[in-house]
Design a protein around this motif. Structure first.
Motif, PDB file in Angstrom:
ATOM      1  N   LEU A  22     -51.513  74.072 -26.524  1.00 35.86           N
ATOM      2  CA  LEU A  22     -52.557  73.211 -27.079  1.00 35.86           C
ATOM      3  C   LEU A  22     -53.941  73.756 -26.752  1.00 35.86           C
ATOM      4  O   LEU A  22     -54.854  73.677 -27.572  1.00 35.86           O
ATOM      5  N   TRP A  23     -54.109  74.269 -25.552  1.00 38.89           N
ATOM      6  CA  TRP A  23     -55.401  74.857 -25.165  1.00 38.89           C
ATOM      7  C   TRP A  23     -55.713  76.069 -26.049  1.00 38.89           C
ATOM      8  O   TRP A  23     -56.830  76.254 -26.505  1.00 38.89           O
ATOM      9  N   TRP A  24     -54.702  76.876 -26.296  1.00 36.30           N
ATOM     10  CA  TRP A  24     -54.904  78.090 -27.078  1.00 36.30           C
ATOM     11  C   TRP A  24     -55.216  77.766 -28.547  1.00 36.30           C
ATOM     12  O   TRP A  24     -56.097  78.358 -29.146  1.00 36.30           O
ATOM     13  N   TYR A  25     -54.470  76.799 -29.140  1.00 36.11           N
ATOM     14  CA  TYR A  25     -54.672  76.467 -30.544  1.00 36.11           C
ATOM     15  C   TYR A  25     -55.902  75.599 -30.785  1.00 36.11           C
ATOM     16  O   TYR A  25     -56.653  75.809 -31.725  1.00 36.11           O
ATOM     17  N   PHE A  26     -56.095  74.565 -29.946  1.00 37.33           N
ATOM     18  CA  PHE A  26     -57.134  73.579 -30.214  1.00 37.33           C
ATOM     19  C   PHE A  26     -58.284  73.602 -29.214  1.00 37.33           C
ATOM     20  O   PHE A  26     -59.214  72.820 -29.345  1.00 37.33           O
ATOM     21  N   GLU A  27     -58.207  74.457 -28.195  1.00 40.62           N
ATOM     22  CA  GLU A  27     -59.192  74.526 -27.128  1.00 40.62           C
ATOM     23  C   GLU A  27     -59.447  73.152 -26.514  1.00 40.62           C
ATOM     24  O   GLU A  27     -60.569  72.704 -26.330  1.00 40.62           O
ATOM     25  N   THR A  28     -58.355  72.471 -26.215  1.00 38.12           N
ATOM     26  CA  THR A  28     -58.402  71.147 -25.608  1.00 38.12           C
ATOM     27  C   THR A  28     -57.426  71.107 -24.447  1.00 38.12           C
ATOM     28  O   THR A  28     -56.323  71.644 -24.549  1.00 38.12           O
ATOM     29  N   LEU A  29     -57.830  70.501 -23.353  1.00 39.18           N
ATOM     30  CA  LEU A  29     -56.953  70.409 -22.186  1.00 39.18           C
ATOM     31  C   LEU A  29     -56.107  69.148 -22.283  1.00 39.18           C
ATOM     32  O   LEU A  29     -56.630  68.047 -22.410  1.00 39.18           O
ATOM     33  N   ALA A  30     -54.807  69.281 -22.244  1.00 36.21           N
ATOM     34  CA  ALA A  30     -53.885  68.159 -22.374  1.00 36.21           C
ATOM     35  C   ALA A  30     -53.362  67.776 -20.995  1.00 36.21           C
ATOM     36  O   ALA A  30     -52.208  68.020 -20.668  1.00 36.21           O
ATOM     37  N   VAL A  31     -54.194  67.152 -20.200  1.00 35.81           N
ATOM     38  CA  VAL A  31     -53.810  66.773 -18.840  1.00 35.81           C
ATOM     39  C   VAL A  31     -52.777  65.652 -18.846  1.00 35.81           C
ATOM     40  O   VAL A  31     -51.981  65.537 -17.930  1.00 35.81           O
ATOM     41  N   PHE A  32     -52.763  64.841 -19.895  1.00 34.17           N
ATOM     42  CA  PHE A  32     -51.840  63.713 -19.938  1.00 34.17           C
ATOM     43  C   PHE A  32     -50.382  64.137 -19.852  1.00 34.17           C
ATOM     44  O   PHE A  32     -49.523  63.348 -19.497  1.00 34.17           O
ATOM     45  N   LEU A  33     -50.071  65.367 -20.153  1.00 31.56           N
ATOM     46  CA  LEU A  33     -48.688  65.831 -20.063  1.00 31.56           C
ATOM     47  C   LEU A  33     -48.227  65.980 -18.614  1.00 31.56           C
ATOM     48  O   LEU A  33     -47.038  65.952 -18.338  1.00 31.56           O
ATOM     49  N   PHE A  34     -49.163  66.133 -17.674  1.00 31.68           N
ATOM     50  CA  PHE A  34     -48.795  66.271 -16.272  1.00 31.68           C
ATOM     51  C   PHE A  34     -48.547  64.921 -15.622  1.00 31.68           C
ATOM     52  O   PHE A  34     -47.809  64.819 -14.655  1.00 31.68           O
ATOM     53  N   LEU A  35     -49.168  63.880 -16.109  1.00 28.06           N
ATOM     54  CA  LEU A  35     -49.133  62.578 -15.450  1.00 28.06           C
ATOM     55  C   LEU A  35     -47.732  61.985 -15.272  1.00 28.06           C
ATOM     56  O   LEU A  35     -47.472  61.373 -14.251  1.00 28.06           O
ATOM     57  N   PRO A  36     -46.802  62.128 -16.223  1.00 27.55           N
ATOM     58  CA  PRO A  36     -45.471  61.549 -15.995  1.00 27.55           C
ATOM     59  C   PRO A  36     -44.739  62.160 -14.791  1.00 27.55           C
ATOM     60  O   PRO A  36     -43.823  61.555 -14.252  1.00 27.55           O
ATOM     61  N   PHE A  37     -45.132  63.331 -14.338  1.00 25.02           N
ATOM     62  CA  PHE A  37     -44.426  63.986 -13.242  1.00 25.02           C
ATOM     63  C   PHE A  37     -45.025  63.679 -11.876  1.00 25.02           C
ATOM     64  O   PHE A  37     -44.444  64.019 -10.863  1.00 25.02           O
TER      65      PHE A  37
END
Length: 79
Positions: A22-37
């Motif tokens: 997602l960072w590479w394609y949209f230059e956006t950090l997707a931190v929400f993916l870490f939260l479930p862990f």
């Protein structure tokens, strides 16, 4: 290694890969993916004890309900 730990590591690795894509394609950090862990990382290894059950010696019926004195299938006293 414990299966819970392996599942945690696989999920964490997958979330890192998806976040990097997602960072590479949209230059956006997707931190929400870490939260479930996060709960898995800080959970202690103590598992809740299961209540002791009673078993029928004849048919193997098992229950944790203290209201059962006898097996509902064959009437045998539960141990």
């Amino acid at each position: 290694m414990d299966r819970r730990i392996l599942t945690l590591l696989a999920g964490l690795l997958a979330s890192l890969v998806i976040s990097a894509a997602l960072w590479w394609y949209f230059e956006t950090l997707a931190v929400f993916l870490f939260l479930p862990f996060v709960p898995f990382l800080f959970r202690r290894g103590d598992r809740a004890r299961e209540p002791e059950g009673r078993t029928c010696p004849r048919c193997g019926f098992r229950t944790t309900d203290p209201g059962y004195e006898y097996c509902p299938r064959d009437g045998e006293p539960l141990e």
